[in-house]
Scaffold this motif. Structure first.
Motif, PDB file in Angstrom:
ATOM      1  N   ILE A   1     -13.665  21.537  15.267  1.00 16.34           N
ATOM      2  CA  ILE A   1     -13.838  21.943  16.663  1.00 16.34           C
ATOM      3  C   ILE A   1     -14.954  22.980  16.613  1.00 16.34           C
ATOM      4  CG2 ILE A   1     -12.684  22.918  18.696  1.00 16.34           C
ATOM      5  CD1 ILE A   1      -9.963  22.232  17.214  1.00 16.34           C
ATOM      6  N   ALA A   2     -16.197  22.582  16.924  1.00 16.28           N
ATOM      7  CA  ALA A   2     -17.337  23.446  16.599  1.00 16.28           C
ATOM      8  C   ALA A   2     -18.573  23.054  17.398  1.00 16.28           C
ATOM      9  CB  ALA A   2     -17.625  23.336  15.100  1.00 16.28           C
ATOM     10  N   GLY A   3     -19.633  23.845  17.206  1.00 16.08           N
ATOM     11  CA  GLY A   3     -20.877  23.612  17.928  1.00 16.08           C
ATOM     12  C   GLY A   3     -21.872  22.816  17.113  1.00 16.08           C
ATOM     13  N   SER A   4     -22.855  22.255  17.820  1.00 14.26           N
ATOM     14  CA  SER A   4     -23.913  21.493  17.152  1.00 14.26           C
ATOM     15  C   SER A   4     -25.070  22.423  16.774  1.00 14.26           C
ATOM     16  CB  SER A   4     -24.434  20.411  18.103  1.00 14.26           C
ATOM     17  OG  SER A   4     -25.701  19.958  17.687  1.00 14.26           O
ATOM     18  N   ASP A   5     -25.606  22.248  15.574  1.00 10.61           N
ATOM     19  CA  ASP A   5     -26.831  22.942  15.127  1.00 10.61           C
ATOM     20  C   ASP A   5     -27.939  21.892  15.072  1.00 10.61           C
ATOM     21  OD1 ASP A   5     -28.941  24.005  13.714  1.00 10.61           O
ATOM     22  OD2 ASP A   5     -27.787  24.484  11.905  1.00 10.61           O
ATOM     23  N   SER A   6     -28.903  21.985  16.001  1.00  7.08           N
ATOM     24  CA  SER A   6     -29.967  20.971  16.043  1.00  7.08           C
ATOM     25  C   SER A   6     -30.768  20.935  14.754  1.00  7.08           C
ATOM     26  CB  SER A   6     -30.887  21.211  17.249  1.00  7.08           C
ATOM     27  OG  SER A   6     -31.304  22.562  17.285  1.00  7.08           O
ATOM     28  N   GLY A   7     -30.751  22.032  13.979  1.00  4.39           N
ATOM     29  CA  GLY A   7     -31.456  22.058  12.703  1.00  4.39           C
ATOM     30  C   GLY A   7     -30.676  21.387  11.581  1.00  4.39           C
ATOM     31  N   GLY A   8     -29.442  21.005  11.840  1.00  4.90           N
ATOM     32  CA  GLY A   8     -28.665  20.219  10.880  1.00  4.90           C
ATOM     33  C   GLY A   8     -28.134  20.998   9.683  1.00  4.90           C
ATOM     34  N   GLY A   9     -28.261  22.339   9.698  1.00  6.04           N
ATOM     35  CA  GLY A   9     -27.829  23.097   8.518  1.00  6.04           C
ATOM     36  C   GLY A   9     -26.404  23.600   8.606  1.00  6.04           C
ATOM     37  N   ALA A  10     -25.961  23.931   9.832  1.00  7.14           N
ATOM     38  CA  ALA A  10     -24.642  24.546  10.011  1.00  7.14           C
ATOM     39  C   ALA A  10     -23.858  23.745  11.050  1.00  7.14           C
ATOM     40  CB  ALA A  10     -24.809  26.001  10.449  1.00  7.14           C
ATOM     41  N   GLY A  11     -22.810  24.360  11.598  1.00  8.96           N
ATOM     42  CA  GLY A  11     -22.073  23.755  12.700  1.00  8.96           C
ATOM     43  C   GLY A  11     -21.475  22.406  12.345  1.00  8.96           C
ATOM     44  N   ILE A  12     -21.353  21.591  13.373  1.00  7.33           N
ATOM     45  CA  ILE A  12     -20.663  20.308  13.248  1.00  7.33           C
ATOM     46  C   ILE A  12     -21.364  19.385  12.239  1.00  7.33           C
ATOM     47  CG2 ILE A  12     -21.664  18.766  15.003  1.00  7.33           C
ATOM     48  CD1 ILE A  12     -18.576  19.284  16.185  1.00  7.33           C
ATOM     49  N   GLN A  13     -22.707  19.554  12.123  1.00  4.47           N
ATOM     50  CA  GLN A  13     -23.442  18.721  11.161  1.00  4.47           C
ATOM     51  C   GLN A  13     -23.033  19.070   9.726  1.00  4.47           C
ATOM     52  OE1 GLN A  13     -24.734  20.192  13.856  1.00  4.47           O
ATOM     53  NE2 GLN A  13     -25.955  18.715  14.997  1.00  4.47           N
ATOM     54  N   ALA A  14     -22.913  20.372   9.429  1.00  3.26           N
ATOM     55  CA  ALA A  14     -22.489  20.783   8.080  1.00  3.26           C
ATOM     56  C   ALA A  14     -21.050  20.350   7.821  1.00  3.26           C
ATOM     57  CB  ALA A  14     -22.606  22.297   7.933  1.00  3.26           C
ATOM     58  N   ASP A  15     -20.227  20.441   8.858  1.00  2.00           N
ATOM     59  CA  ASP A  15     -18.810  20.092   8.697  1.00  2.00           C
ATOM     60  C   ASP A  15     -18.658  18.605   8.357  1.00  2.00           C
ATOM     61  OD1 ASP A  15     -18.324  22.695   9.393  1.00  2.00           O
ATOM     62  OD2 ASP A  15     -17.687  22.255  11.441  1.00  2.00           O
ATOM     63  N   LEU A  16     -19.359  17.749   9.101  1.00  2.00           N
ATOM     64  CA  LEU A  16     -19.248  16.300   8.858  1.00  2.00           C
ATOM     65  C   LEU A  16     -19.775  15.920   7.481  1.00  2.00           C
ATOM     66  CD1 LEU A  16     -20.215  14.649  12.260  1.00  2.00           C
ATOM     67  CD2 LEU A  16     -17.988  14.659  11.125  1.00  2.00           C
ATOM     68  N   ARG A  17     -20.908  16.577   7.107  1.00  2.00           N
ATOM     69  CA  ARG A  17     -21.498  16.304   5.790  1.00  2.00           C
ATOM     70  C   ARG A  17     -20.485  16.666   4.692  1.00  2.00           C
ATOM     71  NH1 ARG A  17     -26.548  18.589   6.908  1.00  2.00           N
ATOM     72  NH2 ARG A  17     -25.798  20.641   6.393  1.00  2.00           N
ATOM     73  N   THR A  18     -19.825  17.806   4.881  1.00  2.00           N
ATOM     74  CA  THR A  18     -18.875  18.278   3.868  1.00  2.00           C
ATOM     75  C   THR A  18     -17.632  17.385   3.831  1.00  2.00           C
ATOM     76  OG1 THR A  18     -19.672  20.509   4.233  1.00  2.00           O
ATOM     77  CG2 THR A  18     -17.563  20.290   3.083  1.00  2.00           C
ATOM     78  N   PHE A  19     -17.142  17.003   4.995  1.00  2.00           N
ATOM     79  CA  PHE A  19     -15.968  16.110   5.025  1.00  2.00           C
ATOM     80  C   PHE A  19     -16.284  14.829   4.255  1.00  2.00           C
ATOM     81  CE2 PHE A  19     -14.432  17.891   9.412  1.00  2.00           C
ATOM     82  CZ  PHE A  19     -13.871  18.989   8.779  1.00  2.00           C
ATOM     83  N   PHE A  20     -17.485  14.281   4.513  1.00  2.00           N
ATOM     84  CA  PHE A  20     -17.892  13.052   3.819  1.00  2.00           C
ATOM     85  C   PHE A  20     -17.934  13.299   2.307  1.00  2.00           C
ATOM     86  CE2 PHE A  20     -21.305  10.433   2.001  1.00  2.00           C
ATOM     87  CZ  PHE A  20     -20.795   9.179   2.256  1.00  2.00           C
ATOM     88  N   ALA A  21     -18.575  14.406   1.920  1.00  2.00           N
ATOM     89  CA  ALA A  21     -18.713  14.705   0.484  1.00  2.00           C
ATOM     90  C   ALA A  21     -17.356  14.906  -0.180  1.00  2.00           C
ATOM     91  CB  ALA A  21     -19.587  15.943   0.284  1.00  2.00           C
ATOM     92  N   CYS A  22     -16.374  15.351   0.593  1.00  2.00           N
ATOM     93  CA  CYS A  22     -15.043  15.604   0.027  1.00  2.00           C
ATOM     94  C   CYS A  22     -14.104  14.416   0.225  1.00  2.00           C
ATOM     95  CB  CYS A  22     -14.435  16.861   0.645  1.00  2.00           C
ATOM     96  SG  CYS A  22     -15.332  18.364   0.227  1.00  2.00           S
ATOM     97  N   GLY A  23     -14.612  13.325   0.783  1.00  2.00           N
ATOM     98  CA  GLY A  23     -13.830  12.092   0.841  1.00  2.00           C
ATOM     99  C   GLY A  23     -12.809  12.007   1.955  1.00  2.00           C
TER     100      GLY A  23
END
Ligand code: ATP
Ligand code: MP5
Length: 279
Positions: free
Chosen positions: A11-33
């Motif tokens: 439950i978070a905000g979008s970072d248009s730069g793709g480094g933090a926020g919901i983009q970082a969260d999704l990337r991490t969830f994927f990396a952690c399976g």
């Protein structure tokens, strides 16, 4: 067909730069399976230099996103990031109660009390700090403040590792089950210590400190890795310990991007011989 993975909700905000926020969260969830679910709270206009503005999502739309995925897919663990306003915080609190997420309920709840970006730009309206204390902290399975957020929430300035314990005690008084006081901002040492406490068990999680300015998204990545491992069924101390090893490697592999601060990186997880995060 493969087995359905565990799910983690951010439950978070979008970072248009793709480094933090919901983009970082999704990337991490994927990396952690784990399969990532999202409830977007705000859209930031952001790059490596700073946050140039944001617009929040209407609170009822935030609630509807949470209810819709929880009712259909089910949530194994959830986390918060940027929540922007007191109204969104109050709505998130009521909605997680309604769907069984939070301390003492079925689904673990990681609260990352994001107040500002690492550039110092606000991500939370000033009047919303009290709502974090009263609405979110009592519902948290784990709260993961950085040292600026510790100061804002408790008034305690952590200038050395020994004060992290006192800060954890002060935060536990607001009602979370566990507190993780992150030590990333305690420069001047070769080690980087995060302190985890539930008031009875106190664990110092020590890692190497890397000499890099490129740590954008570090807090989100750590909280997401912890959430992913809670979703997989680990207890809090184990999930945090795995999360700390995960973020340490992501900081080691961070990269420059743009004119300002670059992001931490989980790309190492794509290497064919990369160890599973639970190894
Ligand atoms: N230079 C570093 N080297 C290794 N680990 C680090 C470094 N900086 C931060 N960390 C780790 O990264 C995680 C995030 O810590 P930090 O205290 O910086 O939180 P944050 O301010 O919320 O993060 P950020 O603002 O970078 O997103 C913690 O586990 C911390 O120990
Ligand atoms: C949408 C959003 N959420 C969280 C952060 C905090 O991350 P950082 O402290 O690395 O700037 C951010 N900058 N943007």
């Amino acid at each position: 067909m493969t087995e359905t993975p565990k799910t983690a909700l951010t439950i978070a905000g979008s970072d248009s730069g793709g480094g933090a926020g919901i983009q970082a969260d999704l990337r991490t969830f994927f990396a952690c399976g784990v399969h990532g679910l999202t409830a977007l709270t705000a859209v930031t206009v952001q790059n490596s230099v700073g946050v140039h503005g944001f617009t929040e999502i209407p609170a009822d739309v935030v609630a509807a996103q949470i209810e819709t995925v929880a009712g259909d897919m089910g949530v194994n663990a959830a986390k918060t990031g940027m929540l922007a306003t007191a109204e969104i915080i109050a709505t998130v609190a009521a909605t997680v109660d309604a769907v069984g997420i939070g301390r003492g309920r079925r689904v673990p709840f990681v609260v990352d009390p994001v107040a500002a970006s690492m550039h110092g730009d606000p991500l939370l309206r000033e009047e919303a700090l009290e709502a974090i204390r009263t609405e979110l902290l009592p519902r948290a399975t784990v709260v993961t403040p950085n040292l600026d957020e510790v100061r804002l929430l408790t008034g305690i300035s952590v200038t050395e590792e020994t004060v992290q314990r006192e800060a954890a005690e002060a935060l536990l008084a607001f009602g979370p089950q566990w507190v993780l006081v992150k030590g990333g901002h305690l420069a001047g040492s070769t080690r980087c210590v995060d302190l985890l406490s539930d008031g009875t068990h106190v664990v110092e999680l020590e890692g190497r400190r890397y000499d890099t300015p490129h740590t954008h998204g570090g807090g989100d990545t750590l909280a997401s890795a912890v959430t992913a491992h809670l979703a997989k069924g680990l207890g809090v101390p184990d999930a945090v310990s795995v999360g700390k090893r995960f973020i340490e490697r992501c900081v080691a592999e961070s990269y420059p991007l743009g004119q300002g601060v670059g992001p931490v990186s989980p790309f190492w997880r794509l290497a064919p011989d990369s160890p599973a995060p639970t190894d």
